[in-house]
Each structure stands twice: as C-alpha cells, then as structure tokens.
Design an enzyme around this catalytic site. Structure first.
Site: not given
Lengths: 204, 191
Positions: A173-176
């Site tokens: 889950v691309p919180c970056h």
C-alpha cells in the site's frame, strides 16, 4: 563406540541430532497441517530488498503486515501475536506469491500488487486513507492535503500523516507516494532513505 | 504511584485464559527453541521409525493448545508432557497393528545399527520401557526427576533409580571403554 564414563549423558548422544533440513521439513509439514486444521493465525517470511530485509506476514485472509528492518522484525511479530493471535509460524513457501511480486517490483518488472490483503490492523479514517493510497499510481505522488481531501476529511492532514506512519502494509500500500505540499518527503515508516529509494525506483 | 499505572503493566486477564497476556511469544519461537529437544525425546521414546510422527502430533497438539497456556509455564516440560501422551498413543496404535507373537517384547523398535551413534540409539530403544522413558525425560529432555515421576508414575526416587539402571544397562550393552569423546554436560537439566 565410546561411552561416557560419568553419569552425565549428552542429550545429543542419547537422542541423536536432527539435521537442520530434517527439522525444516517437519516444520513445513506442521504449517501445512496447522493451516488445514485452521490453527494458524499468521504465517511469515522475509524477503531481501534494496531497502533492507522486509518481513511479510499473512493471515488466512491475506497479507496483514509488511515491515522494514528498522521496525524490528521480532517486535513486529510480538505485536502481531498480541493483536492477531499467538499461533504464528514461519513459512518460507506459503508466502511465495507476495514475495515474488515484491521481487518483481524491486526489479522494475511490476507496478501494482495483486495479492489478497487483510486490513484488520487498520480501521476507521486510517483505513479510508489506505484505500485511497492504493489508487495513487506507480510513479505518481500526492500531498498529505490531497489525500485528506480524497479520504473525505480535507482538514485531517495530520491524521493522514499518522495513517501513513501506521500503514501496516508499506510498499504494497504505497504510502511512500505521499509527500508534503512543498514537495519535501515528510516522514516514512521505513525511514526517509527507504522512501527516497522507493520514489527513485519508481521514477527510473 | 496510582493503582491504574501499575495495573496497566500487568497482563490483562480475559475470559478463557486467566492470567495470560494474550500473545507475547509467537509459536514459532516455541518451535525454534524446543523443536530439536522434542525430536530427540521422541526418537528415544518411540524409536526412529515413529519419531517424526510423534514430533508432528506433539507440535500440532501444542499449536492447538498454545493460546490457553498460562503465562510463566515451563514450555519445555509442557511439550514433553504432550510428547509423552502422543508416544503412548503411538505405542497403542503400534500394538493394534502388530501381528500377535508368542512373546511380547518389552522394548521399542530397534533399528539396525549403521554406525557408532546408531548403536547407542538402538541400545536406548532396547531398554525396558520404564528405563527408556526415564532416560529420555531426564537425560534427553532435562526434566527433574520430580517431573519425570509425574509422567511415568511412581516416586521421584523410583524414577531416578530407573534412569540409573537404564544408563547402567546402556554401558553394559555398549562396553565401558574409557571415553575418548568428551562428555557434554546436559544443559540446565539433569539433577
């Protein structure tokens, strides 16, 4: 053969020493039987990556946790034991699909993850944030403020920050992909170097 | 210090698992810490042919019961107790499978000795049951005789005598040449 001459016998002498590979086989069978009888809460393995060794853990429903080295894998497992269940077993094989997808992602051969996810470690607003994060495309970024709007609470910018900081499934889950409005990095659960590396990977 | 601060550091009790903080040590740690010991115990108690089965049944049962294990339990002793019950099951199943013979042997399955180490294992398998069990639980698992006695019945002193007889029988069976190999002390166990 020679016999010990005092009364203290070695455990190894009397019981034999199992080869590591033999015990590993028995342990794999235990995981398989445990899962068949629905006795396993969580299985896990580690995956080598350019941003350090990743811990990947899954429940029967899907991937429940991805953790960076800096989070302390042992501590993460103890947290899972507390929050999901103590019946946690290592299983190199059972998590092959997600491990393979991670390897492909880091090798520029994959831009999205297609694995079942178990989001039980996140709830309420944080979960809404995670749902939106999955819609930010590979290589794209959004600001914390934009995510707050998308999640339905435009003023909850700080809460978006903490939702990202507590994302149980970083990378997948691309919180970056969430940055400050001025374009600076903000924070990251895996450390800023990891965030920088992931953004560079996707920009390349 | 307010009472609630102190309380917050203590395990929260919840129905069904009194006194246990639910989940601190993942089960994997139990397998990693004790898998080898339990395998050696199984091998000594049921013999090499059934050791893997006994190990698997023991850890499957342990996995099932683990969430209810009270905090502070002696995990190794708990596992050996389960292994003991599984060994009894396996012996019964073996007896049912066995073709009736004129004379019932009182020892376990003997594997053909292929090297010096196997010779010792085979000698352990030939010990009478009580000696074999007490040797396995005390010398291999490292349980004190008090706990060995709880498993095999009788008094701790009787368990100690049976184990001593077992060790003496092993010496007789294998000859008592001076030990060329260093004797490894039983870690933390034999008393």
């Amino acid at each position: 053969m020679t016999i010990p001459t005092n009364d203290t016998w070695s455990r190894d002498d009397l019981g034999g020493v199992p080869r590591e590979t033999h015990l590993a086989t028995l342990r794999e069978h235990l995981v398989a039987r445990g899962e068949a009888e629905r006795l396993v809460d969580v299985t896990y393995r580690t995956v080598a990556s350019p941003v350090g060794e990743l811990l990947v853990a899954a429940t029967p429903l899907g991937v429940v946790r991805v953790a960076f080295d800096v989070e302390g894998h042992e501590r993460v497992l103890e947290d899972l034991a507390r929050r999901v269940g103590v019946r946690i077993l290592a299983s190199p094989r059972r998590l092959d699909p997600v491990a393979r997808q991670l390897e492909e992602y880091f090798a520029h051969r994959r831009t999205t993850f297609d694995v079942p996810m178990d989001l039980r470690l996140s709830s309420g607003f944080r979960r809404r944030v995670l749902a939106h994060l999955s819609e930010i495309g590979y290589g794209a970024t959004e600001s914390y403020a934009q995510v707050a709007v998308a999640a339905g609470s435009p003023r909850a910018v700080r809460a978006v920050g903490s939702a990202c900081a507590t994302n149980p499934l970083p990378v997948v889950v691309p919180c970056h992909r969430v940055l400050r409005s001025d374009g600076t990095l903000g924070g990251y659960v895996g450390g800023l170097d990891a965030k920088r590396a992931l953004l560079a990977l996707e920009a390349a | 210090m307010p009472a609630d601060v102190q309380m917050s550091e203590r395990p929260t009790s919840h129905p069904g698992a009194p006194g246990r903080l639910p989940g601190v040590k993942p089960f994997e740690q139990v397998v990693a810490d004790h898998g080898g010991t339990v395998w050696r115990v199984c091998r000594a108690v049921v013999g090499p042919l059934d050791a893997d089965d006994a190990w698997s049944e023991t850890f499957l049962a342990a996995l099932r019961a683990y969430p209810g294990l009270p905090e502070g339990s002696d995990v190794r002793a708990w596992l050996v107790t389960i292994a003991h019950r599984k060994a009894v099951d396996i012996h019964r199943a073996r007896a049912r499978r066995a073709v009736p013979v004129a004379e019932v042997p009182d020892h376990g399955v003997v594997e053909p000795a292929s090297d010096e180490h196997d010779e010792l294992l085979a000698a352990v398998a030939r010990l009478p049951e009580r000696q074999r069990l007490t040797v396995a639980y005390h010398h291999v698992a490292g349980l004190p005789y008090r706990e060995v006695a709880e498993l095999v019945g009788g008094t701790p002193e009787a368990a100690r005598r049976a184990a001593a007889d077992g060790v003496a029988a092993l010496r007789r069976a294998l000859g008592t040449t001076a030990a060329a190999r260093p004797v490894v002390p039983v870690p933390g166990g034999a008393r």
